[in-house]
Motif scaffolding. Structure first.
Motif: not given
Ligand code: AHM
Ligand code: MG
Length: 280
Positions: A157-170
């Motif tokens: 597909g073409k869509l990217n839905a990125t959840g949660a707060t970025q500063k907590g991402w690995a």
């Protein structure tokens, strides 16, 4: 099963009305996860319970808003796990919200799920039923859900839905998401998993992720009420659902309100996540 789907359609019409015309304020109660419940969360939970109490095949109900499972019919066959009003804090800003249902038999692990249904309350009310196929229905002027089409995901597909707060991402999660955007994917994220996943399903594919974060190692989204039902929908639509390494529908919660990191998408994007996460 038909009588369960029928009860969901009746509940959906009642919930839509409640969303449009009733008080959107907070109650004085918190749910098992610690969220302060909106009056609408409680009202929707009761509407659904009331409709299922008329269906003898529903043995037990358990929802995001209930601390424990509730027995409705001793002789019933199914356990229904549901999130009555997912994304309810978005009602204040008039964005779409939804209800999510998993119909389980024998237990409440991913492998016990036999049917999943969700309803989107947006400019229109739509219901998606995943059983052997995934079918989209839309509410018409006479209050009936009319079949629109079968839903099938493309391989990519073409869509990217990125959840949660970025500063907590690995760091490796951030790298993966950055690379996906660098390949031309467009950001689509409203903060309501029902409309966000519905968009991916109807626009052919893409990726929705709600990863582990430093402050929530097991993510935010609940297995029984949110993640298993959508994993079932995505697999039946020809895509996939993983926790980063494993297939979601192979997971077994230890408690009814357990959460898990999750990724839903079309096959190419799911493969991409598996490849990146396998390195860590
Ligand atoms: P809720 O069940 O309390 O409404 O929370 C679930 C919602 C999902 O719909 C959505 O995907 C997620 O929370 C958004 O969380 P975040 O704002 O952390 O990205
Ligand atoms: Mg929810």
């Amino acid at each position: 099963m038909q009588e369960i789907i029928q009860a969901i359609s009746v509940a959906a019409v009642r919930i839509k009305k409640a969303i449009e015309f009733s008080d959107t304020g907070y109650s004085e109660h918190t749910n098992k996860t610690g969220d302060t419940q909106l009056k609408l969360d409680i009202a929707s939970d009761l509407i659904i319970e009331e409709e299922f109490s008329k269906v003898p095949s529903v043995k037990t109900v358990i929802s995001e808003e209930k601390d424990e499972a509730k027995l409705l019919h001793e002789e019933g066959r199914y356990i229904v796990g549901y999130d009555p009003l997912d994304g309810s804090s978005l009602i204040d800003v008039n964005l779409a919200v939804g209800s999510i249902f998993g119909i389980y038999e024998n237990g409440m692990s991913g492998s016990d799920l036999i049917c999943a249904v969700y309803v989107v309350y947006g400019p229109r009310v739509e219901m998606v039923v995943a059983w052997s196929k995934v079918t989209l229905y839309r509410l018409n002027e006479s209050g009936k859900f009319i079949k629109i089409k079968e839903i099938k995901l493309n391989e990519k597909g073409k869509l990217n839905a990125t959840g949660a707060t970025q500063k907590g991402w690995a760091a490796y999660h951030k790298k993966l998401i950055d690379e996906i955007f660098a390949d031309g994917y467009r950001l689509r994220y409203s903060g309501g998993m029902v409309p966000d996943l519905h968009q991916i399903l109807l626009k052919g594919g893409g990726l929705f992720s709600y990863p582990s974060t430093t402050d929530a190692l097991k993510g935010k989204l609940r297995m029984v009420f949110e993640v298993f039902p959508f994993a079932f929908v995505f697999e039946k639509a020809g895509g996939g659902a993983i926790d980063g390494k494993r297939r979601i529908l192979e997971l077994k919660p230890s408690h009814l309100h357990d959460t898990t990191p999750c990724f839903f998408g079309s096959n190419e994007e799911i493969k991409r996540v598996l490849n990146e996460y396998a390195k860590h």
